[in-house]
Write a protein that holds these residues in place. Structure first.
Motif, PDB file in Angstrom:
ATOM      1  N   GLN A 260       8.651  -7.167  -5.439  1.00  0.00           N
ATOM      2  CA  GLN A 260       7.881  -7.991  -4.513  1.00  0.00           C
ATOM      3  C   GLN A 260       8.291  -9.457  -4.662  1.00  0.00           C
ATOM      4  OE1 GLN A 260       6.358  -5.272  -2.657  1.00  0.00           O
ATOM      5  NE2 GLN A 260       4.579  -6.630  -2.623  1.00  0.00           N
ATOM      6  N   THR A 261       8.349  -9.909  -5.906  1.00  0.00           N
ATOM      7  CA  THR A 261       8.700 -11.304  -6.180  1.00  0.00           C
ATOM      8  C   THR A 261      10.182 -11.568  -5.897  1.00  0.00           C
ATOM      9  OG1 THR A 261       7.047 -11.325  -7.940  1.00  0.00           O
ATOM     10  CG2 THR A 261       8.657 -13.108  -7.946  1.00  0.00           C
ATOM     11  N   HIS A 262      11.013 -10.618  -6.261  1.00  0.00           N
ATOM     12  CA  HIS A 262      12.462 -10.759  -6.100  1.00  0.00           C
ATOM     13  C   HIS A 262      12.844 -10.893  -4.631  1.00  0.00           C
ATOM     14  CE1 HIS A 262      16.654 -10.325  -7.180  1.00  0.00           C
ATOM     15  NE2 HIS A 262      16.792  -9.238  -6.432  1.00  0.00           N
ATOM     16  N   ASP A 263      12.198 -10.122  -3.760  1.00  0.00           N
ATOM     17  CA  ASP A 263      12.514 -10.143  -2.332  1.00  0.00           C
ATOM     18  C   ASP A 263      11.854 -11.306  -1.603  1.00  0.00           C
ATOM     19  OD1 ASP A 263      13.957  -7.919  -2.832  1.00  0.00           O
ATOM     20  OD2 ASP A 263      12.702  -6.534  -1.729  1.00  0.00           O
ATOM     21  N   GLY A 264      10.738 -11.763  -2.113  1.00  0.00           N
ATOM     22  CA  GLY A 264      10.059 -12.891  -1.499  1.00  0.00           C
ATOM     23  C   GLY A 264       9.116 -12.515  -0.375  1.00  0.00           C
ATOM     24  N   ASP A 265       9.475 -11.528   0.433  1.00  0.00           N
ATOM     25  CA  ASP A 265       8.648 -11.166   1.581  1.00  0.00           C
ATOM     26  C   ASP A 265       7.992  -9.792   1.406  1.00  0.00           C
ATOM     27  OD1 ASP A 265      10.925  -9.708   1.690  1.00  0.00           O
ATOM     28  OD2 ASP A 265      11.351 -10.066   3.821  1.00  0.00           O
ATOM     29  N   GLY A 266       7.907  -9.313   0.168  1.00  0.00           N
ATOM     30  CA  GLY A 266       7.258  -8.019  -0.060  1.00  0.00           C
ATOM     31  C   GLY A 266       8.248  -6.883   0.060  1.00  0.00           C
TER      32      GLY A 266
ATOM     33  N   VAL B 111       6.628   1.554 -13.991  1.00  0.00           N
ATOM     34  CA  VAL B 111       7.048   1.544 -12.584  1.00  0.00           C
ATOM     35  C   VAL B 111       6.273   0.499 -11.795  1.00  0.00           C
ATOM     36  CG1 VAL B 111       7.209   2.912 -10.467  1.00  0.00           C
ATOM     37  CG2 VAL B 111       7.814   3.943 -12.664  1.00  0.00           C
ATOM     38  N   ALA B 112       4.994   0.312 -12.092  1.00  0.00           N
ATOM     39  CA  ALA B 112       4.205  -0.719 -11.415  1.00  0.00           C
ATOM     40  C   ALA B 112       4.807  -2.100 -11.678  1.00  0.00           C
ATOM     41  CB  ALA B 112       2.752  -0.677 -11.884  1.00  0.00           C
ATOM     42  N   ALA B 113       5.263  -2.343 -12.910  1.00  0.00           N
ATOM     43  CA  ALA B 113       5.895  -3.626 -13.239  1.00  0.00           C
ATOM     44  C   ALA B 113       7.213  -3.788 -12.478  1.00  0.00           C
ATOM     45  CB  ALA B 113       6.137  -3.721 -14.739  1.00  0.00           C
ATOM     46  N   PHE B 114       7.951  -2.696 -12.345  1.00  0.00           N
ATOM     47  CA  PHE B 114       9.207  -2.740 -11.591  1.00  0.00           C
ATOM     48  C   PHE B 114       8.942  -3.058 -10.120  1.00  0.00           C
ATOM     49  CE2 PHE B 114      12.190  -0.317  -8.872  1.00  0.00           C
ATOM     50  CZ  PHE B 114      13.361  -0.990  -9.177  1.00  0.00           C
TER      51      PHE B 114
ATOM     52  N   PRO C  50       0.807  -1.235   0.000  1.00  0.00           N
ATOM     53  CA  PRO C  50       0.000   0.000   0.000  1.00  0.00           C
ATOM     54  C   PRO C  50       0.835   1.277   0.000  1.00  0.00           C
ATOM     55  CG  PRO C  50      -0.954  -1.611   1.485  1.00  0.00           C
ATOM     56  CD  PRO C  50       0.358  -2.183   1.040  1.00  0.00           C
ATOM     57  N   GLY C  51       1.934   1.288   0.755  1.00  0.00           N
ATOM     58  CA  GLY C  51       2.760   2.490   0.810  1.00  0.00           C
ATOM     59  C   GLY C  51       3.362   2.831  -0.535  1.00  0.00           C
ATOM     60  N   LEU C  52       3.847   1.814  -1.242  1.00  0.00           N
ATOM     61  CA  LEU C  52       4.409   2.039  -2.570  1.00  0.00           C
ATOM     62  C   LEU C  52       3.328   2.397  -3.573  1.00  0.00           C
ATOM     63  CD1 LEU C  52       7.190  -0.677  -3.015  1.00  0.00           C
ATOM     64  CD2 LEU C  52       7.468   1.789  -2.897  1.00  0.00           C
ATOM     65  N   ARG C  53       2.170   1.762  -3.457  1.00  0.00           N
ATOM     66  CA  ARG C  53       1.061   2.094  -4.349  1.00  0.00           C
ATOM     67  C   ARG C  53       0.656   3.553  -4.180  1.00  0.00           C
ATOM     68  NH1 ARG C  53      -0.774   0.460  -8.859  1.00  0.00           N
ATOM     69  NH2 ARG C  53      -0.640  -1.721  -8.152  1.00  0.00           N
TER      70      ARG C  53
ATOM     71  N   ILE D 276      12.963   0.936  -1.508  1.00  0.00           N
ATOM     72  CA  ILE D 276      13.417   1.755  -2.632  1.00  0.00           C
ATOM     73  C   ILE D 276      14.726   2.456  -2.275  1.00  0.00           C
ATOM     74  CG2 ILE D 276      12.803   3.647  -4.202  1.00  0.00           C
ATOM     75  CD1 ILE D 276      11.144   1.099  -4.515  1.00  0.00           C
ATOM     76  N   GLY D 277      14.863   2.841  -1.022  1.00  0.00           N
ATOM     77  CA  GLY D 277      16.088   3.506  -0.592  1.00  0.00           C
ATOM     78  C   GLY D 277      17.272   2.566  -0.466  1.00  0.00           C
ATOM     79  N   ARG D 278      17.029   1.255  -0.530  1.00  0.00           N
ATOM     80  CA  ARG D 278      18.115   0.272  -0.418  1.00  0.00           C
ATOM     81  C   ARG D 278      18.430  -0.407  -1.743  1.00  0.00           C
ATOM     82  NH1 ARG D 278      14.802  -1.487   3.797  1.00  0.00           N
ATOM     83  NH2 ARG D 278      14.481  -3.486   2.715  1.00  0.00           N
ATOM     84  N   LEU D 279      17.885   0.119  -2.824  1.00  0.00           N
ATOM     85  CA  LEU D 279      18.122  -0.498  -4.125  1.00  0.00           C
ATOM     86  C   LEU D 279      19.610  -0.462  -4.473  1.00  0.00           C
ATOM     87  CD1 LEU D 279      15.134   0.920  -6.218  1.00  0.00           C
ATOM     88  CD2 LEU D 279      15.552  -1.494  -5.684  1.00  0.00           C
TER      89      LEU D 279
END
Length: 307
Positions: A43-49, A35-38, A4-7, A55-58
């Motif tokens: 979400q999938t890459h991290d596994g836990d959302g 950006v929505a696809a990114f 929700p925060g990112l949305r 975004i600040g740790r990219l």
């Protein structure tokens, strides 16, 4: 699902782009999808959302993983470059508000791709196209209409959306026309007598009342004419004339610019006529006729003239 925060951040960024960024609605929509696809990938890459703090740790590795994922699912280098531009814009916007360093994202290299050069029609082919579309209909007024639209594309350098966006209040055409192009950018284009005559002939023959607040170019049942119709009549005409598939409505606009330049037109003036925000966009036309540029160079450059 995006957190929700990112949305919420994404929606606020898009709203700001639409309000003050000078982007067209279609550009804003495309940026949102990219950006929505990114974010969905994260979400999938991290596994836990992934929340806003993520975004600040990219890292550069995160960006490379996303780009590899996009290429693996068939995204072209050109499309990936556009998506990366959208992601960089979004991350930079978040960095200003959240106070983190976006360097890892902003330093990500854009995929290389070759710019496709415009494919203009030869002058006689452009004229033949305009003449041919008038003969492809049983209703005389629709042939005049199609001819008028193509004359505006080739004679004024309009985009198809700009030509079909003309309203009844714009008629009869004067010696110049005020156009609002991509991102609401305004420009004034001169209207050649041949274009004024073509549009006037259509307006006189049109069976519908061309009221000020209604579209100037009408379909058979009276509604606004859509771009697909013009694409179809050009498909039919190019088949008759033996022209390649690149002979499209947009090619008429390219032809306008190319033929102007070949006749000695100034690149910046052509930029203004086309409504390009950047001169680099217009410079694509300089690769169309290198011989013509060399003639200009040799005739006008002081050193070349001295030799």
């Amino acid at each position: 699902m995006i957190q929700p925060g990112l949305r919420d951040a994404l929606e606020r960024w898009l709203a700001e782009l639409a309000a003050v960024g000078g982007r067209s609605p279609r550009t804003v929509e495309a940026y949102g999808s990219n950006v929505a696809a990114f974010l969905a990938f994260l979400q999938t890459h991290d596994g836990d959302g992934a929340g806003t703090a993520r975004i600040g740790r990219l890292t550069l590795q995160d960006m490379r993983s996303w780009m590899a994922h996009e290429r693996a699912r068939g995204l072209s280098a050109r499309s990936l470059a556009r998506a990366l531009s959208a992601v960089k814009n979004f991350v930079a916007w978040m960095a200003e508000r959240e106070g983190f360093d976006p360097s890892a994202v902003l330093m990500t290299r854009t995929p290389r791709f070759k710019n496709k050069l415009p494919r203009p029609l030869a002058e006689d082919a452009a004229r033949a196209m305009i003449e041919t579309v008038e003969l492809q209909t049983s209703a005389g007024w629709t042939g005049l209409r199609d001819q008028a639209v193509l004359t505006l594309l080739y004679g004024c350098g309009l985009r198809i959306s700009e030509a079909l966006g003309l309203m009844g209040r714009d008629l009869p055409l004067g010696e110049s026309l005020r156009i609002f192009g991509k991102g609401g950018k305004e420009r004034i284009v001169p209207v050649l007598p041949v274009a004024r005559r073509a549009v006037a002939a259509y307006a006189e023959a049109c069976p519908f009342d061309l009221t000020p607040e209604a579209p100037a170019f009408r379909a058979m049942r009276g509604g606004g004419l859509g771009p697909r119709h013009i694409q179809k009549v050009m498909e039919q005409a190019r088949a008759q004339l033996g022209l390649p598939a690149t002979a499209t409505p947009h090619a008429m606009r390219h032809s306008f610019a190319t033929h102007l330049m070949n006749a000695g037109g100034d690149l910046r003036a052509i930029q203004e006529l086309l409504g390009h925000a950047s001169l680099s966009t217009t410079q694509a036309y300089t690769a169309v006729d290198t011989a013509r540029l060399m003639e200009v160079y040799e005739a006008s450059h002081p050193r070349a003239a001295a030799e």
